[in-house]
Design a protein around this motif. Structure first.
Motif, PDB file in Angstrom:
ATOM      1  N   GLY A  53      63.585   3.189  43.332  1.00 34.22           N
ATOM      2  CA  GLY A  53      64.076   4.380  43.755  1.00 34.22           C
ATOM      3  C   GLY A  53      63.985   5.379  43.343  1.00 34.22           C
ATOM      4  O   GLY A  53      62.547   6.027  42.931  1.00 34.22           O
ATOM      5  N   CYS A  54      64.760   6.251  42.730  1.00 34.05           N
ATOM      6  CA  CYS A  54      64.763   7.357  42.081  1.00 34.05           C
ATOM      7  C   CYS A  54      63.716   7.692  41.115  1.00 34.05           C
ATOM      8  O   CYS A  54      62.694   8.523  41.338  1.00 34.05           O
ATOM      9  CB  CYS A  54      66.100   7.877  41.294  1.00 34.05           C
ATOM     10  N   ILE A  55      63.684   6.674  40.185  1.00 32.33           N
ATOM     11  CA  ILE A  55      62.739   6.670  39.103  1.00 32.33           C
ATOM     12  C   ILE A  55      60.986   6.653  39.556  1.00 32.33           C
ATOM     13  O   ILE A  55      60.427   7.617  39.242  1.00 32.33           O
ATOM     14  CB  ILE A  55      63.013   5.898  37.745  1.00 32.33           C
ATOM     15  N   PRO A  56      60.751   5.480  40.042  1.00 29.19           N
ATOM     16  CA  PRO A  56      59.321   5.313  40.501  1.00 29.19           C
ATOM     17  C   PRO A  56      58.768   6.209  41.493  1.00 29.19           C
ATOM     18  O   PRO A  56      57.705   6.500  41.234  1.00 29.19           O
ATOM     19  CB  PRO A  56      59.285   3.802  40.776  1.00 29.19           C
ATOM     20  N   SER A  57      59.977   6.738  42.407  1.00 32.24           N
ATOM     21  CA  SER A  57      59.375   7.760  43.573  1.00 32.24           C
ATOM     22  C   SER A  57      59.066   8.867  42.899  1.00 32.24           C
ATOM     23  O   SER A  57      58.220   9.780  43.229  1.00 32.24           O
ATOM     24  CB  SER A  57      60.719   7.838  44.625  1.00 32.24           C
ATOM     25  N   LYS A  58      59.997   9.557  41.814  1.00 36.09           N
ATOM     26  CA  LYS A  58      59.509  10.688  41.093  1.00 36.09           C
ATOM     27  C   LYS A  58      58.428  10.649  40.256  1.00 36.09           C
ATOM     28  O   LYS A  58      57.712  11.622  40.149  1.00 36.09           O
ATOM     29  CB  LYS A  58      60.883  11.391  40.453  1.00 36.09           C
ATOM     30  N   ALA A  59      58.246   9.635  39.698  1.00 38.46           N
ATOM     31  CA  ALA A  59      56.889   9.404  38.814  1.00 38.46           C
ATOM     32  C   ALA A  59      55.611   9.421  39.948  1.00 38.46           C
ATOM     33  O   ALA A  59      54.842  10.357  39.396  1.00 38.46           O
ATOM     34  CB  ALA A  59      56.930   8.043  38.320  1.00 38.46           C
ATOM     35  N   LEU A  60      55.954   8.793  40.980  1.00 38.63           N
ATOM     36  CA  LEU A  60      54.620   8.981  41.807  1.00 38.63           C
ATOM     37  C   LEU A  60      54.423  10.601  42.471  1.00 38.63           C
ATOM     38  O   LEU A  60      53.429  10.949  42.835  1.00 38.63           O
ATOM     39  CB  LEU A  60      54.590   8.052  42.843  1.00 38.63           C
ATOM     40  N   LEU A  61      55.670  11.089  42.758  1.00 36.94           N
ATOM     41  CA  LEU A  61      55.515  12.321  43.458  1.00 36.94           C
ATOM     42  C   LEU A  61      55.202  13.297  42.274  1.00 36.94           C
ATOM     43  O   LEU A  61      54.280  14.038  42.707  1.00 36.94           O
ATOM     44  CB  LEU A  61      57.134  12.840  43.611  1.00 36.94           C
ATOM     45  N   GLN A  62      55.275  13.146  40.955  1.00 36.92           N
ATOM     46  CA  GLN A  62      54.759  14.076  40.217  1.00 36.92           C
ATOM     47  C   GLN A  62      53.220  13.775  39.882  1.00 36.92           C
ATOM     48  O   GLN A  62      52.511  14.835  39.943  1.00 36.92           O
ATOM     49  CB  GLN A  62      55.330  13.827  38.693  1.00 36.92           C
ATOM     50  N   SER A  63      52.774  12.544  39.996  1.00 38.21           N
ATOM     51  CA  SER A  63      51.457  12.165  39.778  1.00 38.21           C
ATOM     52  C   SER A  63      50.537  12.835  40.727  1.00 38.21           C
ATOM     53  O   SER A  63      49.657  13.193  40.822  1.00 38.21           O
ATOM     54  CB  SER A  63      51.210  10.622  39.646  1.00 38.21           C
ATOM     55  N   SER A  64      51.162  12.417  42.034  1.00 36.86           N
ATOM     56  CA  SER A  64      50.354  12.921  43.212  1.00 36.86           C
ATOM     57  C   SER A  64      50.376  14.472  43.422  1.00 36.86           C
ATOM     58  O   SER A  64      49.358  14.957  43.987  1.00 36.86           O
ATOM     59  CB  SER A  64      51.029  12.297  44.475  1.00 36.86           C
ATOM     60  N   GLU A  65      51.382  15.028  43.082  1.00 36.26           N
ATOM     61  CA  GLU A  65      51.449  16.585  42.910  1.00 36.26           C
ATOM     62  C   GLU A  65      50.425  17.116  42.081  1.00 36.26           C
ATOM     63  O   GLU A  65      49.858  18.022  41.974  1.00 36.26           O
ATOM     64  CB  GLU A  65      53.002  17.182  42.559  1.00 36.26           C
ATOM     65  N   ASN A  66      50.459  16.232  40.874  1.00 31.26           N
ATOM     66  CA  ASN A  66      49.253  16.826  39.885  1.00 31.26           C
ATOM     67  C   ASN A  66      47.961  16.743  40.408  1.00 31.26           C
ATOM     68  O   ASN A  66      47.040  17.580  40.208  1.00 31.26           O
ATOM     69  CB  ASN A  66      49.225  15.983  38.445  1.00 31.26           C
ATOM     70  N   TYR A  67      47.775  15.495  41.187  1.00 32.48           N
ATOM     71  CA  TYR A  67      46.521  15.387  41.729  1.00 32.48           C
ATOM     72  C   TYR A  67      45.966  16.272  42.801  1.00 32.48           C
ATOM     73  O   TYR A  67      44.909  16.906  42.769  1.00 32.48           O
ATOM     74  CB  TYR A  67      46.323  13.939  42.518  1.00 32.48           C
TER      75      TYR A  67
END
Ligand code: FAD
Ligand code: NAI
Length: 474
Positions: A53-67
């Motif tokens: 939920g919260c944690i993995p989704s925010k990790a991927l949101l951050q990584s994809s935003e960096n990309y």
């Protein structure tokens, strides 16, 4: 002999593990049972929030935003990126590491606070005069005796009728976080929080994303002005969002075809490589032997509780997603703390009027309190003040000027009734509004406070000033 505890908590999500820690801090003997396991069968406390939920989704949101920044916005800062490529396996492995750190953090906190952890499923097994027997099945099988029980078993994804989750082609939130290759075409059913967050992740990584939403209004619970701005921005980013649709048959072959009727009543079909279904979540009440114990459920199938999270059974409490109220990690935590304090004879309180909401898209959307449409329906007279990030120096320096801050204040008393933000770091900015509302502040109070320059928070002050038509930088 059975181990005896003051409190046994069933579930170690944000509601359960925080309740267990707080109860232990207050000097109670506490056990916490949770059944979540890693792929290797090890305990993975933290529940939905930490694991899927919260944690993995925010990790991927951050990584994809960096990309996305590296591919699209760095050039504007004079930074040339040549040979940009995506290592999705590494991105997913990083997300898994972040999850694992959180699992381990909770196990450490249990140890530190002397909470005894049991890895397995908990269920009601009987009642003595003033205590409950709780059976643990699984890795640590035994029966515990508890004076108080806190049920914090959380929720699970709701499937679409006729389209069961297989997490290969039809994905729930867990499947949406582990797609091994970027799908060329991705469908999302439900333009709610998960649909928009996960749709954003995969769009940024290269998918062509189509979102089908049943309701005619986009983000119906959000302030209309914010929802309209969000719809415009997401459309520009390339998310194809269709509202007012009626989803029909879902056919799974090598890919997935969704038949649906569009808002004009025309039959349509959408074929995608993967389909995320995010149409809400259901409370986890199965497997608790709740019926045998006589635990009452409400009309929504959740555990029925009063304002203090008491169930119909003596000394049995329930918190988090398994009870009424918003399905949010911080709401679950607040209820967990309040219940632990009540058990220890102290005061506990959760103010539902000041629970903030955040949608972690880009721009982020955050709000607290009432929307304009709610206040109109309630017949409350109010004034609004809006300030765009376009006129904020820090936002311009960041290169992220989308959106605005909107204050809604009572017409007569000027008391803040709601704050709605769409824009950079809305998730952080909303905290000031929560504090203001909790302390019963007027818009004028925020307007009179010195805010650091240059900072995004100045948009909060300016929006508060705008309630009285006194913006300085617009
Ligand atoms: P859960 O976190 O669901 O934990 C319940 C735990 O109890 C689980 O480990 C479960 O396996 C265990 N359990 C169930 N039954 C038993 C049993 N009989 N015995 C033993 N263990 C049992 N909220 C936010 O506030 N911010 C966010 O950014 C956010 N992002 C999200 C993203 C996604 C993709 C999803 C799905 C949810 C998100 N949420 C977010 C919502 C948040 O995850 C939930 O509100 C929160 O996890 C609820 O906490 P809980 O403790 O009630 O339940
Ligand atoms: P949701 O309730 O946010 O959105 C579900 C959407 O699906 C709604 O817009 C609904 O109208 C639509 N829908 C329902 N049935 C449909 C159908 N048959 N066809 C098409 N559309 C349909 O639920 P979601 O996104 O599944 O998330 C569940 C909960 O998890 C959220 O409500 C929230 O409480 C929590 N969450 C919180 C996050 C955060 O705080 N940032 C992030 C993700 C989840």
């Amino acid at each position: 002999m059975a181990k005896v505890f003051d409190v046994v908590v069933i579930g170690a999500g944000p509601g359960g593990y925080i309740a267990a820690i707080r109860a232990a801090q207050l000097g109670l003997q506490v056990a916490c049972i949770d059944d979540w396991s890693t792929a290797a069968g090890k305990p993975a406390p933290g529940g939905t929030c930490t694991n899927v939920g919260c944690i993995p989704s925010k990790a991927l949101l951050q990584s994809s935003e960096n990309y996305e920044h590296a591919g699209h916005s760095f050039a504007d800062h004079g930074i040339q990126v040549k040979g940009l490529s995506l290592d999705l396996a590494k991105m997913l492995a990083r997300k898994d590491r972040v999850v694992r750190q959180n699992n381990e953090g909770i196990l450490y906190l249990f140890k530190k606070n002397k909470v005894m952890f049991f890895h397995g499923r908990g269920s009601f097994a009987g009642k003595n005069a003033d205590s409950w027997q709780i059976k643990v099945s699984g890795q640590s099988a035994e029966t515990l005796v508890a004076k108080h029980v806190i049920v914090a078993t959380g929720s699970s994804p709701r499937p679409l009728p006729g389209a069961a989750f297989d997490n290969k082609l039809i994905l729930d939130n867990a499947g949406a976080l582990t797609i091994p290759e970027v799908p060329k075409k991705l469908g999302v059913i439900g333009a709610g929080v998960i649909g928009l967050e996960m749709g954003s992740v995969w769009r940024r990584l290269g998918s062509e994303v189509t979102v089908l939403e049943a309701l005619p209004a986009f983000l119906g619970a959000v302030d209309e002005q914010v929802a309209q701005e969000a719809f415009k921005v997401f459309k520009k980013q390339g998310l194809a969002i269709h509202t007012g649709v009626k989803v029909g048959k879902v056919t799974v072959k090598k890919d997935v075809t969704v038949d649906y009727t569009d808002s004009a009543g025309k039959a349509q079909s959408l074929t995608v490589d993967k389909l995320i279904v995010s149409i809400g979540r259901m409370p986890n009440t199965g497997g608790l032997s709740a019926e045998t114990a006589g635990l009452k459920l409400d009309e929504g199938g959740r555990i029925a509780v009063d304002d203090d999270c008491r169930t119909n059974l003596p000394n049995v409490w329930a918190v988090g997603d398994v009870v009424r109220g918003p399905m949010l990690a911080h709401k679950a935590e607040e209820e967990g703390v309040a219940v632990a304090q009540r058990i220890a004879g102290q005061h506990g309180h959760v103010d539902f009027n000041t629970v903030p909401w955040v949608i972690y898209t880009s721009p982020e959307i955050a709000w607290v309190g009432k929307t304009e449409q709610q206040l109109k329906a309630e017949g409350v007279a109010f004034r609004t003040g809006t300030f765009p990030f376009m006129a904020n120096g820090r936002a311009r320096a960041l290169g992220d000027t989308t959106g605005f801050v909107k204050f809604i204040a009572d017409e007569k008393t000027d008391r803040v009734l709601g704050v709605h933000i769409i824009g950079p770091m809305a998730s952080e900015l909303i905290a000031e509004a929560v504090v203001a509302m909790e302390f019963g502040a007027a818009a004028e109070d925020i307007a009179l406070i010195c805010h650091a320059h240059p900072s995004l928070s100045e948009a909060m002050k300016e929006a508060a000033l705008a309630v009285d038509n006194r913006t300085l930088n617009l």
